[in-house]
Design a protein around this motif. Sequence first.
Motif, PDB file in Angstrom:
ATOM      1  N   ASN A   9       0.814  -1.210   0.056  1.00  0.00           N
ATOM      2  CA  ASN A   9       0.045  -0.045  -0.090  1.00  0.00           C
ATOM      3  C   ASN A   9       0.873   1.233   0.101  1.00  0.00           C
ATOM      4  OD1 ASN A   9      -1.282   2.063   1.830  1.00  0.00           O
ATOM      5  ND2 ASN A   9      -2.928   0.959   0.768  1.00  0.00           N
ATOM      6  N   ALA A  10       0.608   2.037  -1.001  1.00  0.00           N
ATOM      7  CA  ALA A  10       1.637   3.132  -1.154  1.00  0.00           C
ATOM      8  C   ALA A  10       1.708   4.294   0.135  1.00  0.00           C
ATOM      9  CB  ALA A  10       1.181   4.004  -2.435  1.00  0.00           C
ATOM     10  N   THR A  11       0.442   4.730   0.686  1.00  0.00           N
ATOM     11  CA  THR A  11       0.287   5.314   1.729  1.00  0.00           C
ATOM     12  C   THR A  11       1.078   4.835   2.999  1.00  0.00           C
ATOM     13  OG1 THR A  11      -1.510   6.258   1.054  1.00  0.00           O
ATOM     14  CG2 THR A  11      -1.007   6.556   3.213  1.00  0.00           C
ATOM     15  N   ALA A  12       0.861   3.370   3.365  1.00  0.00           N
ATOM     16  CA  ALA A  12       1.411   2.627   4.372  1.00  0.00           C
ATOM     17  C   ALA A  12       2.912   2.611   4.249  1.00  0.00           C
ATOM     18  CB  ALA A  12       0.851   1.563   4.495  1.00  0.00           C
ATOM     19  N   ASP A  13       3.501   2.303   2.858  1.00  0.00           N
ATOM     20  CA  ASP A  13       4.827   2.271   2.369  1.00  0.00           C
ATOM     21  C   ASP A  13       5.626   3.598   2.823  1.00  0.00           C
ATOM     22  OD1 ASP A  13       4.329   0.108   1.507  1.00  0.00           O
ATOM     23  OD2 ASP A  13       4.458   0.419  -0.482  1.00  0.00           O
ATOM     24  N   ARG A  14       4.938   4.799   2.624  1.00  0.00           N
ATOM     25  CA  ARG A  14       5.453   5.936   3.037  1.00  0.00           C
ATOM     26  C   ARG A  14       5.540   6.449   4.312  1.00  0.00           C
ATOM     27  NH1 ARG A  14       8.217   7.341  -1.718  1.00  0.00           N
ATOM     28  NH2 ARG A  14       6.640   8.070  -3.388  1.00  0.00           N
ATOM     29  N   ALA A  15       4.736   5.953   4.948  1.00  0.00           N
ATOM     30  CA  ALA A  15       4.674   6.004   6.437  1.00  0.00           C
ATOM     31  C   ALA A  15       5.855   5.080   6.984  1.00  0.00           C
ATOM     32  CB  ALA A  15       3.507   5.534   7.229  1.00  0.00           C
ATOM     33  N   LEU A  16       5.953   3.852   6.509  1.00  0.00           N
ATOM     34  CA  LEU A  16       7.048   3.033   7.103  1.00  0.00           C
ATOM     35  C   LEU A  16       8.447   3.447   6.757  1.00  0.00           C
ATOM     36  CD1 LEU A  16       5.440  -0.463   6.290  1.00  0.00           C
ATOM     37  CD2 LEU A  16       5.876   0.547   8.624  1.00  0.00           C
ATOM     38  N   ASP A  17       8.606   3.911   5.472  1.00  0.00           N
ATOM     39  CA  ASP A  17       9.894   4.652   5.074  1.00  0.00           C
ATOM     40  C   ASP A  17      10.245   5.768   5.828  1.00  0.00           C
ATOM     41  OD1 ASP A  17      10.070   2.762   3.051  1.00  0.00           O
ATOM     42  OD2 ASP A  17       8.850   4.148   1.351  1.00  0.00           O
ATOM     43  N   ILE A  18       9.485   6.693   6.407  1.00  0.00           N
ATOM     44  CA  ILE A  18       9.725   7.762   6.923  1.00  0.00           C
ATOM     45  C   ILE A  18      10.247   7.188   8.343  1.00  0.00           C
ATOM     46  CG2 ILE A  18       8.706   9.887   8.126  1.00  0.00           C
ATOM     47  CD1 ILE A  18       6.839  10.322   5.883  1.00  0.00           C
ATOM     48  N   LEU A  19       9.495   6.255   9.105  1.00  0.00           N
ATOM     49  CA  LEU A  19       9.806   5.862  10.339  1.00  0.00           C
ATOM     50  C   LEU A  19      11.252   5.208  10.214  1.00  0.00           C
ATOM     51  CD1 LEU A  19       6.311   4.271  11.667  1.00  0.00           C
ATOM     52  CD2 LEU A  19       7.652   6.492  12.308  1.00  0.00           C
ATOM     53  N   LEU A  20      11.567   4.274   9.094  1.00  0.00           N
ATOM     54  CA  LEU A  20      12.830   3.867   9.025  1.00  0.00           C
ATOM     55  C   LEU A  20      13.875   4.627   8.822  1.00  0.00           C
ATOM     56  CD1 LEU A  20      11.661   0.595   7.239  1.00  0.00           C
ATOM     57  CD2 LEU A  20      12.371   0.806   9.506  1.00  0.00           C
ATOM     58  N   MET A  21      13.642   5.982   8.537  1.00  0.00           N
ATOM     59  CA  MET A  21      14.524   6.943   8.334  1.00  0.00           C
ATOM     60  C   MET A  21      15.371   7.308   9.680  1.00  0.00           C
ATOM     61  SD  MET A  21      13.024   9.557   5.821  1.00  0.00           S
ATOM     62  CE  MET A  21      12.276   9.259   4.151  1.00  0.00           C
ATOM     63  N   PHE A  22      14.779   7.101  10.798  1.00  0.00           N
ATOM     64  CA  PHE A  22      15.286   7.392  11.982  1.00  0.00           C
ATOM     65  C   PHE A  22      16.456   6.489  12.354  1.00  0.00           C
ATOM     66  CE2 PHE A  22      11.326   9.474  12.324  1.00  0.00           C
ATOM     67  CZ  PHE A  22      11.438  10.725  13.022  1.00  0.00           C
ATOM     68  N   ASP A  23      17.570   6.799  12.970  1.00  0.00           N
ATOM     69  CA  ASP A  23      18.553   5.902  13.420  1.00  0.00           C
ATOM     70  C   ASP A  23      19.346   6.806  14.666  1.00  0.00           C
ATOM     71  OD1 ASP A  23      20.573   7.704  12.152  1.00  0.00           O
ATOM     72  OD2 ASP A  23      20.450   6.647  10.334  1.00  0.00           O
ATOM     73  N   ASP A  24      20.445   6.214  14.904  1.00  0.00           N
ATOM     74  CA  ASP A  24      21.387   6.710  16.153  1.00  0.00           C
ATOM     75  C   ASP A  24      21.772   8.078  15.823  1.00  0.00           C
ATOM     76  OD1 ASP A  24      20.901   4.726  17.801  1.00  0.00           O
ATOM     77  OD2 ASP A  24      22.720   3.582  17.168  1.00  0.00           O
ATOM     78  N   ASP A  25      22.165   8.560  14.644  1.00  0.00           N
ATOM     79  CA  ASP A  25      22.623   9.553  14.221  1.00  0.00           C
ATOM     80  C   ASP A  25      21.584  10.727  13.332  1.00  0.00           C
ATOM     81  OD1 ASP A  25      25.223   8.595  14.607  1.00  0.00           O
ATOM     82  OD2 ASP A  25      25.262   7.640  12.692  1.00  0.00           O
ATOM     83  N   ARG A  26      20.349  10.077  13.385  1.00  0.00           N
ATOM     84  CA  ARG A  26      19.358  10.983  13.016  1.00  0.00           C
ATOM     85  C   ARG A  26      17.976  10.616  13.863  1.00  0.00           C
ATOM     86  NH1 ARG A  26      18.336  13.656   7.894  1.00  0.00           N
ATOM     87  NH2 ARG A  26      19.982  12.429   7.055  1.00  0.00           N
ATOM     88  N   LEU A  27      18.064  11.741  14.920  1.00  0.00           N
ATOM     89  CA  LEU A  27      17.010  11.556  15.676  1.00  0.00           C
ATOM     90  C   LEU A  27      15.755  12.574  15.522  1.00  0.00           C
ATOM     91  CD1 LEU A  27      18.883  11.211  19.160  1.00  0.00           C
ATOM     92  CD2 LEU A  27      18.119   9.312  17.613  1.00  0.00           C
TER      93      LEU A  27
END
Length: 257
Positions: A9-27
């Motif tokens: 699902n395109a909208t759900a994919d975008r949401a997941l992609d955004i959440l997965l952008m966070f990491d230890d160096d990008r809070l």
Amino acid sequence: MRQGRRGRNATADRALDILLMFDDDRLVLSAADVAIRLGVARSTAYRYLQSLTGNGFLEEQDGSGFRLGPRVVDLARLARKGVGLSDLARPIMRKLVQHTGMPALLTRRTGGTVVCLEREDAGTSLRLSYERGEVLAINAGASALALLAWAPAAELDELLAGPLPRYTEATLADPAALRAHLAEIREQGYAVGRGEVDPDVLGIAAPVRGENGGVVGALSVAAFSHRVPEREVPRHIEAVCQAAEALSGQVARMGIG
């Protein structure tokens, strides 16, 4: 991994992609960051961010951007709880660490990925891709293969149908070769991995079974390969298998799985 997903699902994919952008160096993320990473207009990125904020997955931070919100923390707590598996595993994992001198991991399969529920360290400097909450591919590493080996046939066919990621030269990404290796793991009752996720890391894993005999998780240890003489590997295999069996007994008595 992403190439292997179907029916997304395109909208759900975008949401997941955004959440997965966070990491230890990008809070903290800004709308501009998201727009660039997703290749969309800034207004579109902001709309996605506002939707995640409205559902508690993100929260605004003093006008400087967006950080992970309370809903993510709550989900992480639920994931680590692992239907009671983590609580039962911790004492056994601590004993396993004392016995082997290696970090111990508790992992669980979620669809086509592996989630690290718990990790007990041994006071070493070993850095692993497997940290609490980390999500990794199903085809690499002893922990993953100990879970994949006992997957139902229909699920295994689906999991191996898409492209499989390769982390190192030792990673098995060929479905036929992987199937043969999984058959060996089922026959011997445990998995041994060497450098399949992290170079020069030896992993030993055994399945944890639930009330009905199905595999509900995997218990494993890891160490630098060059620090574990080959003659000592059988001893560590025995320790991991005994720990997994002990945990399986407790899980079954609790009616899990």
